[in-house]
Design an enzyme around this catalytic site. Structure first.
Site, PDB file in Angstrom:
ATOM      1  N   GLU A 120      -8.903   2.297 -11.958  1.00  0.00           N
ATOM      2  CA  GLU A 120     -10.065   2.437 -11.071  1.00  0.00           C
ATOM      3  C   GLU A 120      -9.865   1.696  -9.748  1.00  0.00           C
ATOM      4  OE1 GLU A 120     -12.750   4.542 -11.871  1.00  0.00           O
ATOM      5  OE2 GLU A 120     -12.843   4.245  -9.717  1.00  0.00           O
ATOM      6  N   ILE A 169     -15.764   0.517  -6.999  1.00  0.00           N
ATOM      7  CA  ILE A 169     -16.724   1.623  -6.958  1.00  0.00           C
ATOM      8  C   ILE A 169     -16.178   2.754  -7.826  1.00  0.00           C
ATOM      9  CG2 ILE A 169     -17.933   3.258  -5.427  1.00  0.00           C
ATOM     10  CD1 ILE A 169     -18.467   0.141  -5.038  1.00  0.00           C
ATOM     11  N   GLU A 174      -2.544  -4.917   2.775  1.00  0.00           N
ATOM     12  CA  GLU A 174      -1.403  -4.924   1.859  1.00  0.00           C
ATOM     13  C   GLU A 174      -0.440  -6.045   2.256  1.00  0.00           C
ATOM     14  OE1 GLU A 174      -0.527  -3.069  -0.855  1.00  0.00           O
ATOM     15  OE2 GLU A 174      -2.486  -2.127  -0.803  1.00  0.00           O
ATOM     16  N   ASP A 187      -1.060   3.595   2.656  1.00  0.00           N
ATOM     17  CA  ASP A 187      -2.026   3.240   1.601  1.00  0.00           C
ATOM     18  C   ASP A 187      -3.010   4.392   1.394  1.00  0.00           C
ATOM     19  OD1 ASP A 187      -3.565   1.063  -0.055  1.00  0.00           O
ATOM     20  OD2 ASP A 187      -5.045   1.932   1.309  1.00  0.00           O
ATOM     21  N   LYS A 225      -3.560   6.854  -1.848  1.00  0.00           N
ATOM     22  CA  LYS A 225      -4.878   7.101  -2.462  1.00  0.00           C
ATOM     23  C   LYS A 225      -5.171   8.600  -2.492  1.00  0.00           C
ATOM     24  CE  LYS A 225      -6.791   2.612  -1.317  1.00  0.00           C
ATOM     25  NZ  LYS A 225      -7.297   1.770  -0.247  1.00  0.00           N
TER      26      LYS A 225
HETATM   27  N1  LIG Z   1      -5.703  -6.782  -2.055  1.00  0.00           N
HETATM   28  C1  LIG Z   1      -6.598  -5.805  -2.175  1.00  0.00           C
HETATM   29  O1  LIG Z   1      -7.699  -5.885  -1.623  1.00  0.00           O
HETATM   30  C2  LIG Z   1      -6.280  -4.599  -3.028  1.00  0.00           C
HETATM   31  C3  LIG Z   1      -7.270  -3.632  -3.223  1.00  0.00           C
HETATM   32  C4  LIG Z   1      -6.995  -2.527  -4.061  1.00  0.00           C
HETATM   33  C5  LIG Z   1      -5.746  -2.402  -4.649  1.00  0.00           C
HETATM   34  N2  LIG Z   1      -4.786  -3.348  -4.402  1.00  0.00           N
HETATM   35  C6  LIG Z   1      -3.479  -3.197  -5.031  1.00  0.00           C
HETATM   36  O2  LIG Z   1      -3.322  -4.225  -5.996  1.00  0.00           O
HETATM   37  C7  LIG Z   1      -1.945  -4.613  -6.075  1.00  0.00           C
HETATM   38  C8  LIG Z   1      -1.850  -6.127  -5.861  1.00  0.00           C
HETATM   39  O3  LIG Z   1      -2.351  -6.456  -4.587  1.00  0.00           O
HETATM   40  P1  LIG Z   1      -2.355  -7.981  -4.117  1.00  0.00           P
HETATM   41  O4  LIG Z   1      -3.151  -8.038  -2.873  1.00  0.00           O
HETATM   42  O5  LIG Z   1      -2.687  -8.865  -5.263  1.00  0.00           O
HETATM   43  O6  LIG Z   1      -0.801  -8.176  -3.776  1.00  0.00           O
HETATM   44  P2  LIG Z   1      -0.013  -9.575  -3.631  1.00  0.00           P
HETATM   45  O7  LIG Z   1      -0.946 -10.677  -3.270  1.00  0.00           O
HETATM   46  O8  LIG Z   1       1.158  -9.307  -2.737  1.00  0.00           O
HETATM   47  O9  LIG Z   1       0.519  -9.879  -5.114  1.00  0.00           O
HETATM   48  C9  LIG Z   1       1.476  -9.089  -5.740  1.00  0.00           C
HETATM   49  C10 LIG Z   1       1.926  -9.798  -6.995  1.00  0.00           C
HETATM   50  O10 LIG Z   1       2.871  -8.963  -7.668  1.00  0.00           O
HETATM   51  C11 LIG Z   1       4.017  -9.753  -7.981  1.00  0.00           C
HETATM   52  N3  LIG Z   1       5.170  -8.856  -8.077  1.00  0.00           N
HETATM   53  C12 LIG Z   1       5.695  -8.055  -7.119  1.00  0.00           C
HETATM   54  N4  LIG Z   1       6.738  -7.365  -7.631  1.00  0.00           N
HETATM   55  C13 LIG Z   1       6.858  -7.731  -8.925  1.00  0.00           C
HETATM   56  C14 LIG Z   1       7.752  -7.404  -9.964  1.00  0.00           C
HETATM   57  N5  LIG Z   1       8.734  -6.521  -9.791  1.00  0.00           N
HETATM   58  N6  LIG Z   1       7.575  -7.996 -11.178  1.00  0.00           N
HETATM   59  C15 LIG Z   1       6.579  -8.898 -11.388  1.00  0.00           C
HETATM   60  N7  LIG Z   1       5.713  -9.266 -10.420  1.00  0.00           N
HETATM   61  C16 LIG Z   1       5.861  -8.696  -9.210  1.00  0.00           C
HETATM   62  C17 LIG Z   1       4.128 -10.764  -6.855  1.00  0.00           C
HETATM   63  O11 LIG Z   1       4.941 -11.844  -7.218  1.00  0.00           O
HETATM   64  P3  LIG Z   1       5.557 -12.822  -6.083  1.00  0.00           P
HETATM   65  O12 LIG Z   1       4.370 -13.416  -5.344  1.00  0.00           O
HETATM   66  O13 LIG Z   1       6.297 -13.854  -6.866  1.00  0.00           O
HETATM   67  O14 LIG Z   1       6.402 -11.979  -5.197  1.00  0.00           O
HETATM   68  C18 LIG Z   1       2.643 -11.136  -6.738  1.00  0.00           C
HETATM   69  O15 LIG Z   1       2.289 -12.040  -7.762  1.00  0.00           O
HETATM   70  C19 LIG Z   1      -1.196  -3.799  -5.011  1.00  0.00           C
HETATM   71  O16 LIG Z   1      -0.572  -2.711  -5.621  1.00  0.00           O
HETATM   72  C20 LIG Z   1      -2.302  -3.343  -4.073  1.00  0.00           C
HETATM   73  O17 LIG Z   1      -1.990  -2.106  -3.463  1.00  0.00           O
HETATM   74  C21 LIG Z   1      -5.020  -4.445  -3.618  1.00  0.00           C
END
Ligand SMILES: NC(=O)c1ccc[n+]([C@@H]2O[C@H](COP(=O)([O-])OP(=O)(O)OC[C@H]3O[C@@H](n4cnc5c(N)ncnc54)[C@H](OP(=O)(O)O)[C@@H]3O)[C@@H](O)[C@H]2O)c1
Length: 357
Positions: free
Chosen positions: A159, A166, A219, A230, A234
Site C-alpha cells: 500500500e 491512503i 527519494e 518515482d 507508481k
Molecule cells: N520516504 C518516503 O516518504 C517514502 C514514501 C513512500 C515510499 N517510499 C519508499 O520506501 C522505501 C524506503 O524509503 P526511505 O526513505 O526509507 O529510504 P532510505 O532512507 O534511503 O532507506 C533505505 C534503507 O534501505 C537499506 N538498503 C538499501 N539497499 C539495501 C540492500 N540491498 N539490502 C538491505 N538494505 C538495503 C539502506 O541501508 P543503508 O542506509 O545502510 O544504505 C537503508 O536502511 C523506498 O523504496 C522508497 O521509494 C518512501
C-alpha cells in the site's frame, strides 16, 4: 497472534515504522490481537542484527544514529549477524511464530527493481508474508509475485508504494468488488508537487527540493523524483495492479521537472492555470507522466505542497477520488502498518480476534 517481523531496510521509512509499531502496540493487541515483534533488521551499509527474543525498534533507531551500526543489537547466541536481506529472511523463516512477515523498505531501484524483487521472491519461497513500501516489486514483477503469493497462501502487499497510507490498492481490493478500473489520473509525487507549488509562489527550485530532502520525503537519489521516475514507477504499479498491464516503469512515457520549470509554473499561474506533474493511464494504453498545465478548476490543480490525489475511472462507480492533504513519513509508515493488519485480518478469518472494531 504473534507476528515476527524482519526489517530489510532501516532508513527513513523503516525507522518511522518501528516507532509507529511501538506507539500503537496496545491498540494492535487490543483490537487485532496482533503482537508484532521485530526479530531481525538488516541494512546495506550499517550492518544487521538478529535477536529471536525481539529488538526494540525505537532503541535500534537511536543506536543506529549514535553508532552508525546495528551490530551491537545482535544476539551472539543466535549465530552470525545477517549481512544481507537474504540472510535475514532465512533467519526469520525458522521462527515458529504463526505470522512471519518481511517488511521491505530498501531504496527504489528504477533500473530493474532489485534487490527488492528478489527479496520478495525469497521471502515468499520461505513462507513469509510480504509488506513493502518499495514500488519496485509491483512496478516490475507484479504478476509473478502476486501469483507466487497466491499459490503459497501468503500476502504480498504494498500500500505504501503509492500515496503513502491512503488506501488505493486496498480500497480497490477490499471494498470495490466487481468494479473494473478503466483508468487513472493523479498527482502522486509529493516532492515535485511541493517544488512546483513553491515555484509558482516565486521560490527557487534548489531550496524547495532541499526542504523535501531534509524531511526525508524526497527519494535517497532526488533525481528519481524530479526526473519523473518515482511517478513512472507508481504509474506502472497502478497499471499492473489495477489494470493487469504487465509493464515496467521503462514502458511509461516520462518527463520530469527542473529549474527551467519555474518560468512555466509562473506563466501558467498568471494565465489562471497550474503546472502539475500528472501521471495518467488507461486500460490497454501506455501510461504517461509529465508536467501538465491544468485549468484552475481541475481538482488536481488545487493540490498544493505535498498534497496528492488520484482519480480512478471505473465502470460501475464512475470516477472516484482518493487524496491526502498531508503526506510524510508517518503516513508511509502507516501504510506498512495497515498492510500488517490486513495480513492479520486474513489470518483472523480462521481465528477471530477478541474485539471487532
Ligand atoms: N520516504 C518516503 O516518504 C517514502 C514514501 C513512500 C515510499 N517510499 C519508499 O520506501 C522505501 C524506503 O524509503 P526511505 O526513505 O526509507 O529510504 P532510505 O532512507 O534511503 O532507506 C533505505 C534503507 O534501505 C537499506 N538498503 C538499501 N539497499 C539495501 C540492500 N540491498 N539490502 C538491505 N538494505 C538495503 C539502506 O541501508 P543503508 O542506509 O545502510 O544504505 C537503508 O536502511 C523506498 O523504496 C522508497 O521509494 C518512501
Amino acid at each position: 497472534m504473534r507476528a515476527d517481523l524482519v526489517l530489510v531496510g532501516f532508513g527513513n521509512v523503516g525507522r518511522r515504522f518501528a516507532g509507529l509499531v511501538s506507539e500503537v502496540r496496545p491498540r494492535l493487541l487490543d483490537e487485532w490481537d496482533l503482537d508484532c515483534r521485530i526479530t531481525c533488521i538488516v541494512t546495506r551499509r550499517h550492518g544487521g542484527a538478529f535477536r529471536p527474543s525481539g529488538i526494540d525498534g525505537v532503541r535500534a533507531a537511536d543506536i543506529l544514529e549514535e553508532t552508525e551500526s546495528l551490530e551491537g543489537l545482535h544476539d551472539p547466541a543466535a549465530g552470525a549477524a545477517p549481512r544481507t536481506g537474504f540472510d535475514a529472511i532465512r533467519l526469520v523463516a525458522d521462527s515458529t511464530a504463526p505470522l512471519r512477515v518481511l517488511v521491505e523498505t530498501t531504496t527504489l531501484n528504477v533500473h530493474d527493481g532489485q534487490p527488492a524483487v528478489d527479496h520478495v521472491r525469497a521471502a515468499l519461497s520461505a513462507g513469509l508474508n510480504v509488506v513493502t513500501a518499495n514500488k519496485g516489486p509491483a512496478a516490475f514483477a507484479y504478476r509473478e509475485l502476486h501469483a507466487k503469493a497466491g499459490a503459497a497462501g501468503l500476502s504480498f502487499l504494498f500500500e505504501g508504494a503509492v500515496m503513502d497510507g491512503i488506501p488505493v490498492f486496498n480500497l480497490v481490493r477490499e471494498t470495490l468488488p466487481a468494479v473494473n478500473v478503466l483508468g487513472f489520473r493523479g498527482v502522486v509525487n509529493a516532492t515535485t508537487n511541493h517544488i512546483l507549488t513553491a515555484l509558482e509562489d516565486g521560490e527557487e527550485f534548489g531550496p524547495a527540493l532541499r526542504r523535501m530532502q531534509a524531511e526525508g520525503i524526497a527519494e535517497a537519489d532526488a533525481s528519481l523524483d524530479v526526473d519523473g521516475w518515482d511517478a513512472a514507477a507508481k504509474a506502472a504499479a497502478l497499471a499492473n495492479v489495477l489494470m493487469d498491464a504487465g509493464i515496467t516503469p521503462h514502458t511509461v512515457s516520462r518527463a520530469g521537472i527542473g529549474p527551467q520549470s519555474a518560468a512555466q509554473a509562473r506563466r501558467a499561474r498568471e494565465c489562471g492555470r497550474r503546472l502539475r506533474l500528472v501521471a495518467e493511464g488507461r486500460r490497454g494504453a501506455i501510461p504517461a507522466v509529465g508536467p501538465t498545465e491544468l485549468p484552475e478548476d481541475d481538482l488536481l490543480a488545487g493540490l498544493r505542497g505535498t498534497a496528492n490525489a488520484l482519480v480512478l475511472e471505473t465502470d460501475l462507480l464512475g470516477r472516484i477520488v482518493v487524496g491526502q492533504l498531508d503526506s510524510g513519513l508517518t503516513q508511509t509508515a502507516y501504510a506498512v502498518l495497515s498492510d500488517l493488519v490486513a495480513i492479520r485480518r486474513a489470518a483472523r478469518r480462521e481465528a477471530p480476534a477478541r474485539r471487532t472494531p
